[in-house]
Design a protein around this motif. Structure first.
Motif, PDB file in Angstrom:
ATOM      1  N   LEU A   6       0.832  -1.211   0.000  1.00 35.27           N
ATOM      2  CA  LEU A   6       0.000   0.000   0.000  1.00 35.27           C
ATOM      3  C   LEU A   6       0.864   1.257   0.000  1.00 35.27           C
ATOM      4  O   LEU A   6       0.593   2.209  -0.735  1.00 35.27           O
ATOM      5  CB  LEU A   6      -0.931  -0.004   1.211  1.00 35.27           C
ATOM      6  CG  LEU A   6      -2.245  -0.766   1.027  1.00 35.27           C
ATOM      7  CD1 LEU A   6      -2.945  -0.978   2.362  1.00 35.27           C
ATOM      8  CD2 LEU A   6      -3.176  -0.034   0.055  1.00 35.27           C
ATOM      9  N   GLU A   7       1.904   1.236   0.827  1.00 38.60           N
ATOM     10  CA  GLU A   7       2.795   2.404   0.894  1.00 38.60           C
ATOM     11  C   GLU A   7       3.434   2.670  -0.464  1.00 38.60           C
ATOM     12  O   GLU A   7       3.543   3.808  -0.918  1.00 38.60           O
ATOM     13  CB  GLU A   7       3.894   2.177   1.943  1.00 38.60           C
ATOM     14  CG  GLU A   7       3.437   2.438   3.361  1.00 38.60           C
ATOM     15  CD  GLU A   7       2.786   3.810   3.535  1.00 38.60           C
ATOM     16  OE1 GLU A   7       3.299   4.796   2.957  1.00 38.60           O
ATOM     17  OE2 GLU A   7       1.746   3.884   4.206  1.00 38.60           O
ATOM     18  N   HIS A   8       3.866   1.601  -1.095  1.00 39.10           N
ATOM     19  CA  HIS A   8       4.508   1.695  -2.402  1.00 39.10           C
ATOM     20  C   HIS A   8       3.543   2.293  -3.433  1.00 39.10           C
ATOM     21  O   HIS A   8       3.893   3.187  -4.202  1.00 39.10           O
ATOM     22  CB  HIS A   8       4.968   0.301  -2.820  1.00 39.10           C
ATOM     23  CG  HIS A   8       5.639   0.264  -4.152  1.00 39.10           C
ATOM     24  ND1 HIS A   8       6.972   0.594  -4.330  1.00 39.10           N
ATOM     25  CD2 HIS A   8       5.149  -0.031  -5.381  1.00 39.10           C
ATOM     26  CE1 HIS A   8       7.258   0.503  -5.615  1.00 39.10           C
ATOM     27  NE2 HIS A   8       6.190   0.123  -6.281  1.00 39.10           N
ATOM     28  N   ILE A   9       2.308   1.796  -3.435  1.00 41.08           N
ATOM     29  CA  ILE A   9       1.296   2.274  -4.400  1.00 41.08           C
ATOM     30  C   ILE A   9       0.952   3.735  -4.122  1.00 41.08           C
ATOM     31  O   ILE A   9       0.881   4.550  -5.049  1.00 41.08           O
ATOM     32  CB  ILE A   9       0.034   1.379  -4.350  1.00 41.08           C
ATOM     33  CG1 ILE A   9       0.373  -0.021  -4.865  1.00 41.08           C
ATOM     34  CG2 ILE A   9      -1.106   1.987  -5.165  1.00 41.08           C
ATOM     35  CD1 ILE A   9      -0.627  -1.088  -4.465  1.00 41.08           C
ATOM     36  N   ARG A  10       0.757   4.069  -2.842  1.00 42.22           N
ATOM     37  CA  ARG A  10       0.428   5.468  -2.497  1.00 42.22           C
ATOM     38  C   ARG A  10       1.519   6.415  -2.969  1.00 42.22           C
ATOM     39  O   ARG A  10       1.231   7.482  -3.526  1.00 42.22           O
ATOM     40  CB  ARG A  10       0.242   5.624  -0.986  1.00 42.22           C
ATOM     41  CG  ARG A  10      -1.043   5.014  -0.471  1.00 42.22           C
ATOM     42  CD  ARG A  10      -1.146   5.173   1.050  1.00 42.22           C
ATOM     43  NE  ARG A  10      -2.236   4.366   1.570  1.00 42.22           N
ATOM     44  CZ  ARG A  10      -2.151   3.598   2.657  1.00 42.22           C
ATOM     45  NH1 ARG A  10      -1.019   3.527   3.354  1.00 42.22           N
ATOM     46  NH2 ARG A  10      -3.200   2.900   3.053  1.00 42.22           N
ATOM     47  N   ALA A  11       2.757   6.010  -2.750  1.00 44.79           N
ATOM     48  CA  ALA A  11       3.880   6.877  -3.144  1.00 44.79           C
ATOM     49  C   ALA A  11       3.937   7.026  -4.661  1.00 44.79           C
ATOM     50  O   ALA A  11       4.169   8.127  -5.186  1.00 44.79           O
ATOM     51  CB  ALA A  11       5.195   6.303  -2.606  1.00 44.79           C
ATOM     52  N   ALA A  12       3.706   5.922  -5.363  1.00 43.05           N
ATOM     53  CA  ALA A  12       3.757   5.961  -6.831  1.00 43.05           C
ATOM     54  C   ALA A  12       2.622   6.816  -7.395  1.00 43.05           C
ATOM     55  O   ALA A  12       2.812   7.586  -8.337  1.00 43.05           O
ATOM     56  CB  ALA A  12       3.685   4.535  -7.391  1.00 43.05           C
ATOM     57  N   VAL A  13       1.439   6.693  -6.791  1.00 39.80           N
ATOM     58  CA  VAL A  13       0.280   7.488  -7.236  1.00 39.80           C
ATOM     59  C   VAL A  13       0.551   8.966  -6.992  1.00 39.80           C
ATOM     60  O   VAL A  13       0.296   9.810  -7.860  1.00 39.80           O
ATOM     61  CB  VAL A  13      -1.016   7.038  -6.504  1.00 39.80           C
ATOM     62  CG1 VAL A  13      -2.142   8.040  -6.694  1.00 39.80           C
ATOM     63  CG2 VAL A  13      -1.436   5.658  -6.997  1.00 39.80           C
TER      64      VAL A  13
END
Ligand code: PLP
Length: 230
Positions: A6-13
């Motif tokens: 989730l952290e990875h996706i949030r940062a990428a978004v």
């Protein structure tokens, strides 16, 4: 693992939104929890995820009853009109409205429940015969016909484009959904024509979707891992 994902996706978004001049907070992550047990959903909630998408009514009903009532649930699977009653009470958002009969059934149930139900219109941008969704040129007629349905709030459009090998292959489909939403908003056919929702982008192509204006991205595999097919 779920938290890291989730952290990875949030940062990428966030990075993708900022890079194209969009507000990162204008992109909602819908965690797709089909075939994920209630414990997996609870684990995602512990990492700050509050919005979930489910494809199957039975599965969703079982999970929703075990979990925090504060969670927000979106129906992202094909819905039969005779399941409208259950769907209208279980979900906060129905993303898969693609015909008047279903819309009318949901409206009737929402009225009986005394609630306003948020819905999206599913559009079959790729004209794939095996896929649900209204054809792009029939979306206006459907929206016009839905105007009298006072208990539904049509928030925007959703699509599941043809599966490509590369994320870039989704871009023209996302762009066409955005274009269609602009045309329909110009005619005043949404509940809020200044804030039309676009639900598009999966684990493989959500960054392209953000670049093309997605306000909701529906992510399963990249959060929960590979699903075991049933
Ligand atoms: C399964 C599913 C998703 C999520 O797909 P992933 O590739 O696992 O991210 C999104 N939208 C719909 C309609 C789905 O059925």
């Amino acid at each position: 693992m779920i938290c890291d994902n989730l952290e990875h996706i949030r940062a990428a978004v966030r990075a993708a939104a900022l890079a194209c001049g969009r507000n990162p907070d204008a992109v909602k992550i819908v965690a797709v929890s089909k075939h994920v047990a209630a414990a997996g959903v609870a684990a995602a909630q512990a990492c700050g995820q509050t919005v979930f998408g489910e494809n199957y009514l039975q599965e969703a009903a079982g999970k929703i009853s075990q979990l925090d009532p504060a969670l927000e649930w979106h129906c992202i699977g094909h819905l039969q009109s005779n399941k409208a009653a259950a769907a209208a009470s279980l979900f906060q958002v129905i993303q898969t409205v693609d015909r008047l009969k279903l819309a009318a059934a949901l409206d009737k149930q929402a009225a009986q429940l005394g609630k306003q139900l948020d819905v999206l219109i599913q559009v079959n941008v790729g004209r794939e015969p095996q896929k649900s969704g209204v054809l792009p040129e029939q979306a206006e007629e459907l929206l016009q016909a839905m105007q009298p349905l006072a208990s539904l709030r049509v928030r925007g459009l959703m699509t599941m484009p043809p599966l490509g090998r590369e994320p870039e292959e989704s871009r023209p489909w996302f762009r066409s959904l955005k274009q269609l939403s602009l045309q329909l908003a110009e005619k005043g056919l949404f509940y809020d024509n200044a804030a039309v929702e676009l639900s598009m982008g999966l684990s493989g192509d959500f960054l392209v979707a953000v670049e093309e204006g997605a306000t909701m991205i529906r992510i399963g595999t990249a959060i929960f891992g590979e699903r075991t097919r049933q």
